[in-house]
Design a protein around this motif. Structure first.
Motif, short mmCIF file in Angstrom:
data_model
loop_
_atom_site.label_atom_id
_atom_site.label_comp_id
_atom_site.label_asym_id
_atom_site.label_seq_id
_atom_site.Cartn_x
_atom_site.Cartn_y
_atom_site.Cartn_z
N PHE A 7 0.82 -1.20 0.00
CA PHE A 7 0.00 0.00 0.00
C PHE A 7 0.86 1.27 0.00
CE2 PHE A 7 -2.70 -3.28 1.84
CZ PHE A 7 -3.83 -3.17 1.04
N ASP A 8 2.15 1.10 -0.27
CA ASP A 8 3.07 2.24 -0.29
C ASP A 8 2.88 3.06 -1.56
OD1 ASP A 8 5.13 4.01 0.13
OD2 ASP A 8 6.72 2.58 -0.38
N LEU A 9 2.61 4.34 -1.40
CA LEU A 9 2.42 5.23 -2.54
C LEU A 9 3.51 6.29 -2.63
CD1 LEU A 9 -1.45 5.86 -2.20
CD2 LEU A 9 -0.28 4.11 -3.56
N LEU A 31 -4.39 8.84 1.24
CA LEU A 31 -3.36 8.65 0.21
C LEU A 31 -2.07 9.36 0.62
CD1 LEU A 31 -5.32 9.00 -3.16
CD2 LEU A 31 -5.01 6.99 -1.71
N HIS A 34 -0.07 7.52 3.13
CA HIS A 34 0.66 6.38 2.57
C HIS A 34 1.72 6.82 1.57
CE1 HIS A 34 -1.42 2.82 4.28
NE2 HIS A 34 -2.32 3.73 4.56
N LEU A 232 -7.81 3.44 -1.45
CA LEU A 232 -6.39 3.16 -1.26
C LEU A 232 -6.02 1.81 -1.88
CD1 LEU A 232 -3.56 3.62 -0.02
CD2 LEU A 232 -4.45 2.59 2.10
N TYR A 233 -6.83 0.82 -1.62
CA TYR A 233 -6.56 -0.51 -2.22
C TYR A 233 -6.54 -0.41 -3.74
CZ TYR A 233 -7.64 -4.94 -4.41
OH TYR A 233 -7.64 -6.01 -5.28
N SER A 236 -3.42 1.25 -5.22
CA SER A 236 -2.13 0.79 -4.70
C SER A 236 -1.59 -0.40 -5.47
CB SER A 236 -2.28 0.40 -3.22
OG SER A 236 -2.95 -0.84 -3.12
#
Length: 256
Positions: A7-9, A31, A34, A232-233, A236
């Motif tokens: 989930f790293d953005l 967001l 992350h 987010l999912y 990601s």
């Protein structure tokens, strides 16, 4: 062995429309938390600046850009600004929407009809078109369209809004099919009843709310933060093989 954070953005540039409050605000903040640099956008820049300050105070990175997605020249302008400043776009969340008519569908006037169509269909379409082209030119990206469960089951007194959200669902699938080869994933979020100013006609009216809860197995409305996790999912790396999906986050409403 370290577990990768799917989930790293970090390093991603994200644009969230309708981000001055509600689902858009919650999504922008998540967001940023992350690692994304978030462009907070809505019609009025002042409200966006408050969200930007909150993100920065929490240690995130953000900026504000005004854009009324019902106006084509403003859509063109925001993408030019993003390309000029950042050189690319990695994430687009189409969340801004219009719902000016709450009442019998046969009483919808031309003005309310046109405003809803201009924002919810034409706006989403050209935001996605400009966004996908910019993403494709720089390695790909992810788009999430915030639709609604009303796109599956029309809401009472929300006729034209429901019609436009059904179009967003179809639009999502069409863009997903054609944009997959250019590295752009396109998915949709279908929120159920959520406690936002936008949905005040529903959630702030006790009689209407009581009736609505009869059709929601979880027997409550959602909070905006409960929608942000789904977005987010979808944007990601965890969703790297997911495109064309319409994700219901509705407390079981569509099961009834």
């Amino acid at each position: 062995m370290a577990t990768p954070n799917t989930f790293d953005l970090s390093g991603k540039i994200a644009l969230v429309t309708g981000a001055s409050r509600g689902i858009g605000e919650s999504t922008a903040k998540l967001l940023a938390a992350h690692g994304a640099h978030v462009i907070v956008s809505s019609r009025k820049i002042e409200a966006c600046l408050d969200v930007v300050e909150a993100i920065k105070a929490a240690g995130g990175s953000a900026e504000a850009m005004a854009c009324h997605i019902g106006e084509m020249e403003q859509i063109e302008a925001i993408f030019k600004s993003i390309e000029d400043k950042h050189g690319r776009l990695d994430i687009l969340v189409n969340n801004a929407a219009a719902n000016p008519h709450f009442g019998p569908i046969v009483d919808t006037d031309v003005s309310a009809f046109q405003k809803t169509v201009d924002v919810n269909i034409r706006g989403y379409f050209f935001m996605s078109s400009y966004g996908a082209k910019l993403m494709a030119a720089h390695g790909g990206g992810a788009i999430v369209n915030v639709a609604s469960v009303n796109g599956m089951i029309p809401g009472v007194f929300q006729g034209i809004y429901s019609i436009t959200k059904a179009a967003v669902i179809s639009m999502t699938k069409a863009f997903a099919k054609e944009c997959a080869p250019i590295g752009v994933r396109v998915n949709a979020l279908l929120p159920g009843a959520t406690d936002t100013k936008f949905a005040a006609a529903l959630v702030k009216n006790p009689a209407i709310l009581e009736k609505a809860l009869e059709h929601i197995p979880m027997n409550r409305v959602a909070q905006p933060d409960e929608m942000a996790g789904a977005v987010l999912y979808l944007v990601s790396p965890a969703a790297s093989y997911t495109t064309g999906t319409c994700l219901n986050v509705d407390g079981g409403y569509l099961l009834v």
